[in-house]
Design an enzyme around this catalytic site. Structure first.
Site, short mmCIF file in Angstrom:
data_model
loop_
_atom_site.label_atom_id
_atom_site.label_comp_id
_atom_site.label_asym_id
_atom_site.label_seq_id
_atom_site.Cartn_x
_atom_site.Cartn_y
_atom_site.Cartn_z
N ASP A 129 0.85 -1.19 0.00
CA ASP A 129 0.00 0.00 0.00
C ASP A 129 0.88 1.24 0.00
O ASP A 129 2.00 1.21 0.53
CB ASP A 129 -0.90 0.01 1.24
CG ASP A 129 -1.97 -1.07 1.19
OD1 ASP A 129 -2.45 -1.40 0.10
OD2 ASP A 129 -2.34 -1.56 2.27
N ASP A 148 -6.97 -1.56 -4.61
CA ASP A 148 -8.02 -1.23 -3.65
C ASP A 148 -8.97 -0.18 -4.23
O ASP A 148 -10.19 -0.26 -4.05
CB ASP A 148 -7.42 -0.71 -2.35
CG ASP A 148 -6.54 -1.73 -1.65
OD1 ASP A 148 -6.72 -2.94 -1.85
OD2 ASP A 148 -5.64 -1.29 -0.89
#
EC number: 3.4.23.36
Length: 168
Positions: A129, A148
């Protein structure tokens, strides 16, 4: 005067190829951004971009919002299996409903995001991330990635498509 005979086919009215192409594009962008961030940053390093957005290299061993990230490692295989199962089911749905544009856009985005994160789990044991939004330096939203984002946009389109279908 001959009547034209209507035939009904169980084949979908659209092709699966464009939807798989969209998913593949999401996977490509997701993986390229993750490779880039891991080459430019060390784990935990943060670069302020704006007053509300940073780039940061973070690892997520869990699911959304780091759910189950502190477990012993079994979650890697669990979430990988869920991602693979979801991807297979989504391909089935795309094949079956290839002519339904908004529904298939939603599924293609979710498929690309799911596979992008599965690739991370298989290769690294965690999801990479790097997008970090916050409000005035406090209240950080959990870091996330392109995969995401695609999943969230796909879910929103799915809900919108269902609401539109119900209202007809």
């Amino acid at each position: 005067m001959a009547k034209s005979k209507k035939t009904f086919s169980s084949k979908p009215s659209g092709s699966l190829v464009p939807w798989l192409g969209i998913a593949a594009l999401i996977i490509l962008i997701d993986q390229l951004t993750k490779i880039t961030i891991t080459k430019l940053f060390t784990y935990g390093e943060e670069k302020v971009i704006t007053s509300f957005f940073n780039l940061v290299l973070a690892y997520n061993k869990g699911a959304a919002f780091s759910f189950l990230s502190n477990e012993s490692g079994w979650q890697r295989y669990f979430f990988t299996a869920i991602g693979i199962g979801a991807a297979l089911y989504i391909v089935h749905l795309l094949r079956k409903h290839a002519g339904q544009r908004m529904f298939c856009w939603a599924l293609a985005l979710i498929l690309g995001g799911a596979v992008g994160n599965v690739i991370d789990r298989v290769l690294y044991g965690h999801v990479i991330d790097f997008l970090d939004f916050h409000w005035r330096g406090v209240g950080h939203f959990p870091a996330f990635n392109v995969a995401d984002s695609a999943i969230c946009i796909g879910a929103a389109l799915f809900i919108l498509d269902e609401l539109r279908r119900v209202n007809k």
